[in-house]
Scaffold this motif. Sequence first.
Motif, PDB file in Angstrom:
ATOM      1  N   LEU A  76       0.827  -1.207   0.000  1.00  0.00           N
ATOM      2  CA  LEU A  76       0.000   0.000   0.000  1.00  0.00           C
ATOM      3  C   LEU A  76       0.865   1.261   0.000  1.00  0.00           C
ATOM      4  O   LEU A  76       0.482   2.276  -0.599  1.00  0.00           O
ATOM      5  N   PHE A  77       2.031   1.207   0.658  1.00  0.00           N
ATOM      6  CA  PHE A  77       2.988   2.320   0.607  1.00  0.00           C
ATOM      7  C   PHE A  77       3.366   2.602  -0.844  1.00  0.00           C
ATOM      8  O   PHE A  77       3.337   3.747  -1.304  1.00  0.00           O
ATOM      9  N   VAL A  78       3.728   1.551  -1.576  1.00  0.00           N
ATOM     10  CA  VAL A  78       4.153   1.716  -2.974  1.00  0.00           C
ATOM     11  C   VAL A  78       3.004   2.251  -3.826  1.00  0.00           C
ATOM     12  O   VAL A  78       3.204   3.155  -4.656  1.00  0.00           O
ATOM     13  N   ILE A  79       1.814   1.740  -3.618  1.00  0.00           N
ATOM     14  CA  ILE A  79       0.656   2.219  -4.382  1.00  0.00           C
ATOM     15  C   ILE A  79       0.392   3.695  -4.093  1.00  0.00           C
ATOM     16  O   ILE A  79       0.158   4.488  -5.013  1.00  0.00           O
ATOM     17  N   ALA A  80       0.460   4.079  -2.825  1.00  0.00           N
ATOM     18  CA  ALA A  80       0.249   5.484  -2.458  1.00  0.00           C
ATOM     19  C   ALA A  80       1.330   6.378  -3.060  1.00  0.00           C
ATOM     20  O   ALA A  80       1.035   7.480  -3.547  1.00  0.00           O
ATOM     21  N   ALA A  81       2.569   5.917  -3.045  1.00  0.00           N
ATOM     22  CA  ALA A  81       3.663   6.689  -3.647  1.00  0.00           C
ATOM     23  C   ALA A  81       3.449   6.821  -5.152  1.00  0.00           C
ATOM     24  O   ALA A  81       3.680   7.888  -5.735  1.00  0.00           O
ATOM     25  N   TRP A  82       3.007   5.763  -5.778  1.00  0.00           N
ATOM     26  CA  TRP A  82       2.745   5.785  -7.222  1.00  0.00           C
ATOM     27  C   TRP A  82       1.639   6.789  -7.554  1.00  0.00           C
ATOM     28  O   TRP A  82       1.778   7.609  -8.466  1.00  0.00           O
ATOM     29  N   LEU A  89       3.155  15.194  -7.278  1.00  0.00           N
ATOM     30  CA  LEU A  89       3.718  15.659  -6.008  1.00  0.00           C
ATOM     31  C   LEU A  89       5.238  15.547  -6.022  1.00  0.00           C
ATOM     32  O   LEU A  89       5.812  14.712  -6.722  1.00  0.00           O
ATOM     33  N   LYS A  90       5.880  16.383  -5.228  1.00  0.00           N
ATOM     34  CA  LYS A  90       7.336  16.352  -5.089  1.00  0.00           C
ATOM     35  C   LYS A  90       7.744  15.142  -4.250  1.00  0.00           C
ATOM     36  O   LYS A  90       6.906  14.431  -3.694  1.00  0.00           O
ATOM     37  N   ILE A  95       6.814  10.529  -0.491  1.00  0.00           N
ATOM     38  CA  ILE A  95       7.280   9.579   0.521  1.00  0.00           C
ATOM     39  C   ILE A  95       6.462   9.707   1.799  1.00  0.00           C
ATOM     40  O   ILE A  95       6.092   8.701   2.419  1.00  0.00           O
ATOM     41  N   GLY A  96       6.172  10.932   2.191  1.00  0.00           N
ATOM     42  CA  GLY A  96       5.377  11.159   3.402  1.00  0.00           C
ATOM     43  C   GLY A  96       4.005  10.511   3.323  1.00  0.00           C
ATOM     44  O   GLY A  96       3.559   9.855   4.269  1.00  0.00           O
ATOM     45  N   ILE A  97       3.332  10.694   2.192  1.00  0.00           N
ATOM     46  CA  ILE A  97       2.018  10.080   2.009  1.00  0.00           C
ATOM     47  C   ILE A  97       2.148   8.553   2.039  1.00  0.00           C
ATOM     48  O   ILE A  97       1.323   7.861   2.647  1.00  0.00           O
ATOM     49  N   GLY A  98       3.201   8.035   1.418  1.00  0.00           N
ATOM     50  CA  GLY A  98       3.434   6.593   1.458  1.00  0.00           C
ATOM     51  C   GLY A  98       3.546   6.083   2.888  1.00  0.00           C
ATOM     52  O   GLY A  98       2.936   5.073   3.251  1.00  0.00           O
ATOM     53  N   GLY A 103       1.620   3.470   7.758  1.00  0.00           N
ATOM     54  CA  GLY A 103       1.352   3.490   9.195  1.00  0.00           C
ATOM     55  C   GLY A 103      -0.094   3.183   9.526  1.00  0.00           C
ATOM     56  O   GLY A 103      -0.388   2.368  10.410  1.00  0.00           O
ATOM     57  N   ILE A 104      -1.002   3.828   8.811  1.00  0.00           N
ATOM     58  CA  ILE A 104      -2.433   3.593   9.058  1.00  0.00           C
ATOM     59  C   ILE A 104      -2.807   2.148   8.732  1.00  0.00           C
ATOM     60  O   ILE A 104      -3.493   1.486   9.514  1.00  0.00           O
ATOM     61  N   SER A 105      -2.330   1.656   7.601  1.00  0.00           N
ATOM     62  CA  SER A 105      -2.683   0.282   7.223  1.00  0.00           C
ATOM     63  C   SER A 105      -2.040  -0.738   8.161  1.00  0.00           C
ATOM     64  O   SER A 105      -2.636  -1.781   8.444  1.00  0.00           O
ATOM     65  N   SER A 106      -0.856  -0.444   8.679  1.00  0.00           N
ATOM     66  CA  SER A 106      -0.226  -1.332   9.672  1.00  0.00           C
ATOM     67  C   SER A 106      -1.065  -1.373  10.942  1.00  0.00           C
ATOM     68  O   SER A 106      -1.306  -2.443  11.518  1.00  0.00           O
ATOM     69  N   TRP A 107      -1.495  -0.211  11.393  1.00  0.00           N
ATOM     70  CA  TRP A 107      -2.315  -0.111  12.593  1.00  0.00           C
ATOM     71  C   TRP A 107      -3.636  -0.854  12.399  1.00  0.00           C
ATOM     72  O   TRP A 107      -4.061  -1.619  13.268  1.00  0.00           O
ATOM     73  N   VAL A 108      -4.288  -0.661  11.254  1.00  0.00           N
ATOM     74  CA  VAL A 108      -5.548  -1.351  10.965  1.00  0.00           C
ATOM     75  C   VAL A 108      -5.321  -2.864  10.913  1.00  0.00           C
ATOM     76  O   VAL A 108      -6.122  -3.643  11.452  1.00  0.00           O
ATOM     77  N   LEU A 109      -4.230  -3.287  10.295  1.00  0.00           N
ATOM     78  CA  LEU A 109      -3.907  -4.712  10.229  1.00  0.00           C
ATOM     79  C   LEU A 109      -3.745  -5.309  11.629  1.00  0.00           C
ATOM     80  O   LEU A 109      -4.273  -6.386  11.916  1.00  0.00           O
ATOM     81  N   ILE A 110      -3.052  -4.604  12.491  1.00  0.00           N
ATOM     82  CA  ILE A 110      -2.864  -5.075  13.871  1.00  0.00           C
ATOM     83  C   ILE A 110      -4.218  -5.177  14.575  1.00  0.00           C
ATOM     84  O   ILE A 110      -4.498  -6.183  15.252  1.00  0.00           O
TER      85      ILE A 110
END
Length: 119
Positions: A76-82, A89-90, A95-98, A103-110
């Motif tokens: 999901l990080f890679v998809i968001a960065a893409w 975006l610069k 990278i920040g959005i990624g 972080g959010i998806s990790s938290w939801v997964l946990i």
Amino acid sequence: MQLRAQDVLPVITAVTVIITVAILEKYSKLFASIAATMPLTIPLAIWIVYSANDGDKLVMSSFTQNMIFGMVPTNLFVIAAWISARAGLKLLPTIGIGYVVWGISSWVLILIRRALGMA
């Protein structure tokens, strides 16, 4: 303090990959992206857990299964960065959005795994 292979190897490997990506990027974006996404820390992490637990089958099975789940936020990080890059975006916002998505998806997964009794 004594340096061990598992302490030094990840740093050497990371530097080697960064140099490889920098060189390959000049010749082929595809090969550079393949090198950038090589599973580097996965084998090292498996080795560390294997060594620390004398190769215990249950520990290794659980650890590698959890790695499968852990790949979801990374993807999901890679998809968001893409998506961010396609939006123009610069670098830092991309990278920040990624990382925010990761972080959010990790938290939801946990939370999901805990709710299902898998944590």
